[in-house]
Design an enzyme around this catalytic site. Structure first.
Site, PDB file in Angstrom:
ATOM      1  N   SER A  84      38.713  31.889  44.730  1.00 18.66           N
ATOM      2  CA  SER A  84      38.814  32.515  43.407  1.00 18.66           C
ATOM      3  C   SER A  84      40.289  32.565  43.009  1.00 18.66           C
ATOM      4  CB  SER A  84      38.129  33.866  43.376  1.00 18.66           C
ATOM      5  OG  SER A  84      38.651  34.701  44.301  1.00 18.66           O
ATOM      6  N   LYS A 118      41.390  29.720  30.338  1.00 17.42           N
ATOM      7  CA  LYS A 118      40.407  30.130  31.361  1.00 17.42           C
ATOM      8  C   LYS A 118      39.046  30.162  30.683  1.00 17.42           C
ATOM      9  CE  LYS A 118      39.602  33.299  35.127  1.00 17.42           C
ATOM     10  NZ  LYS A 118      38.179  33.354  34.928  1.00 17.42           N
ATOM     11  N   LYS A 293      49.500  27.855  36.637  1.00 14.01           N
ATOM     12  CA  LYS A 293      49.546  27.202  37.953  1.00 14.01           C
ATOM     13  C   LYS A 293      50.913  26.575  38.180  1.00 14.01           C
ATOM     14  CE  LYS A 293      44.873  26.086  36.888  1.00 14.01           C
ATOM     15  NZ  LYS A 293      44.027  25.171  36.159  1.00 14.01           N
ATOM     16  N   CYS A 414      27.619  77.929  38.106  1.00  8.60           N
ATOM     17  CA  CYS A 414      27.639  79.297  38.639  1.00  8.60           C
ATOM     18  C   CYS A 414      28.000  80.338  37.587  1.00  8.60           C
ATOM     19  CB  CYS A 414      28.615  79.388  39.814  1.00  8.60           C
ATOM     20  SG  CYS A 414      30.327  79.177  39.323  1.00  8.60           S
TER      21      CYS A 414
END
Ligand code: IVH
EC number: 6.5.1.2
Length: 590
Positions: A84, A118, A293, A414
């Site tokens: 990945s 991407k 990259k 409470c």
């Protein structure tokens, strides 16, 4: 044993459901992160109880889910693993990525980056032998995928035969299969008319189409393909730049998207990202960021890989897209430290493939700043692509049905008057163990791995023990007997013995774990470590005062106040002292 059995069965059912949603319907309702968490839990439990006959089944879910496959396609082992990608939403991380790489190579300007889109589709690995497509596989678990060659062959942009010069003997091509946004809309309209499956997003539609048994269906879906990389690239080791390799691939007939950039600086990368952000909506396919990259193959090799991803690449992802929905309610949750957390509930919406229906608002200041009314329209998103959050309230859309949120003044469990931090950001119930909601959370936490860790005592059993009146405070863990445990339905003889043994085992506890287990507001394990290093003994810790604690390096005023407030409370002090008597609390310096 009963509770472990329940847990395993429950996990198996959950995973079966998510597998069905993912594989069969291609409409996942859970993030990969959450899916992996569930799967890891099941792996751990099944491994631990593998010898138990009761838990044996003919078709183990884990066998199906190990690589998220339906086993309707044959397996395909990738020649090189499909790893990945490290990813971020932060520009600063990209600046750091660039700095780190330049520092590593002692270079200021000579590093070239290749940046591209991407694509939000499905990763596919194509294997060619002597220029002929041998297999096409999904990513699977990164090592083994499914052979979806018949369907891949219906994609016109995937070459079945490579034509050209110097075609390598073995070539592994990595790319993304996707469906155009316009085709996705047509597909869904058609499905609605025909009352067939409607896909939640183009990515699911592409995945669903590739994983069809009938290639005719895949063909009709008009899938697209772009190459972004390669695995094995024999005989072309001479081509030493990623860009040049892609250009060679293009010459051989592979489609490369034209929107890429070769550059040297993080400023150029960020400009490219900003430009893509603007152009994104004009693209006819979904992208979820850009990928950066290192261009030189020699430098890529030098940088190498971690177990999960290459060190030479990073994705800069877009922020999750905002989705509009309507608030249905705002509730208030009581945490283990008594802290009240507002939770906004809204009509379920799908954000990047996952259905969400509520978001924690963290504190009252954020809730007030958002100015939410019940029935308001809001924009929600998933922070870091995981946690749902509310971005804004669409005040202009507010109608007469909008209702103001009533902030609680008293604890919902409470009835104690809630206290607040000095800036009114945080509200909390001061009743500690006397508040039923807090008591439950505190007891669960005390006995959990973050606390002193009593193995085998799950949340369900703790609730049962509270209902039987056997558990009120953590001290009661140490008065539990075999007979008492056996009285509780679902805790059999075997488990009772185990729990008693584990309780005895848990009596030997490191000081920092003990301090953390007390559940003091803002005192998690790292603060507990600082305190334990300073005091070295539990007695010294409980006898501390504000001046001393606030002078410890790393302990701020707010934490000091929480500690002293906790220790000043008579009931807390009583419980803590009793625990110190019962346990063997020791300090280890590292
Ligand atoms: S490079 C070692 N470039 O994103 C991994 N991946 O989150 C190198 N993806 O599984 C991957 N577009 O399927 C790369 N331009 C692109 C990409 C891209 C989409 C996918 C890819 C990968 C996933 C990682």
């Amino acid at each position: 044993m009963k509770s472990i059995y329940d847990k395993i069965i429950n996990l198996r059912l959950q995973l079966k459901y998510h597998n069905y949603m993912y594989y069969t319907l291609d409409a996942s309702v859970i993030s990969d992160y959450m899916y992996d968490k569930l799967r890891d839990q099941l792996i751990k439990l099944e491994k631990k109880y593998e010898k138990n006959d009761l838990l044996k089944i003919e078709h183990p879910v884990l066998k199906q889910i190990g690589s998220k496959k339906l086993h309707i396609f044959s397996e395909c082992i990738h020649k090189t693993p499909m790893l990945s990608l490290q990813s971020t939403n932060e520009i600063s991380e990209i600046i750091r990525f660039d700095e780190k790489i330049k520092k590593h190579f002692n270079s200021v300007n000579n590093i070239k980056y290749y940046c591209d889109l991407k694509i939000d589709g499905l990763a596919v690995n194509l294997l060619y032998k002597n220029g002929i497509l041998i297999s096409a596989a999904t990513r699977g678990d990164g090592w083994i995928g499914e052979n979806i060659k018949d369907n891949a062959c219906t994609i016109t942009s995937i070459p079945k035969i490579i034509v050209g010069n110097n075609v390598p003997e073995t070539l592994e091509i990595r790319g993304e299969v996707f469906i155009k946004k316009s085709d996705f809309l047509i597909l869904n309209q058609f499905s609605m008319l025909n009352k067939t499956k409607v896909f939640s997003n183009p990515r699911n539609a592409a995945a669903g189409s590739l994983r069809q048994l009938d290639p005719h269906i895949a063909k009709k879906r008009k899938l697209m393909f772009f190459v972004y990389g390669y695995g094995v690239f024999t005989s072309n080791e001479r081509i030493n730049s990623h860009y040049d390799r892609l250009m060679q691939l293009q010459k051989w007939g592979f489609p490369i998207h034209k929107n890429y950039l070769l550059c040297n600086t993080s400023v150029d990368i960020i400009n490219f990202y900003n430009q893509i952000c603007i152009e994104r909506s004009k693209l006819d396919f979904e992208i979820d960021g850009i990928v950066i990259k290192v261009d030189s193959i020699v430098l890529q090799k030098k940088l190498g890989y971690t177990e999960k991803y290459p060190r030479w690449a990073i994705a800069l992802k877009f922020f999750s897209q905002d989705v509009e929905t309507k608030i249905t309610n705002v509730t208030f949750q009581i945490g283990r430290t008594g802290m009240i957390t507002p939770v906004a509930h809204f009509l379920p919406v799908n954000i990047s493939g996952v259905t969400v229906c509520k978001a924690s608002v963290y504190n009252f200041r954020i809730l007030k700043k958002l100015k939410i009314y019940i029935h308001d329209y809001v924009k929600v998103y998933r922070a870091g692509d995981v946690i749902p959050k509310i971005r804004t309230v669409l005040i202009k859309k507010r109608d007469k049905f909008a209702k103001k949120i009533i902030f609680p003044k008293y604890c919902m469990s409470c009835g104690s008057k809630l206290l607040h931090s000095f800036n009114f950001t945080r509200y909390y119930c001061p009743s500690n163990f006397l508040c039923p909601a807090q008591k439950l959370q505190r007891l669960i936490y005390f006995s959990s791995k973050s606390g002193i860790y009593i193995k085998g005592l799950g949340q369900k059993n703790i609730i049962k023990l509270i209902n039987y009146g056997y558990l009120r405070t953590p001290v009661d863990f140490f008065t539990l007997t075999y007979d008492k445990l056996q009285m509780v339905p679902g805790i059999g003889k075997k488990l009772s013995t185990k729990i008693i043994n584990n309780i005895n085992f848990s009596k030997n506890v490191r000081l920092e774990k003990f301090i953390c287990a007390l559940g003091i507001l803002d005192v998690g394990i790292s603060v507990a470590k600082i305190l334990s290093k300073y005091y070295k003994s539990a007695i010294k810790f409980i006898n501390t005062n504000f001046k001393t604690v606030s002078n410890i390096k790393g302990i701020g005023i707010n934490i000091s106040k929480s500690i002293i407030t906790f220790l000043k409370n008579k009931n807390n002090l009583f419980i803590t002292s009793k625990l110190i008597d019962q346990l063997n609390i020791f300090f280890v310096s590292n």
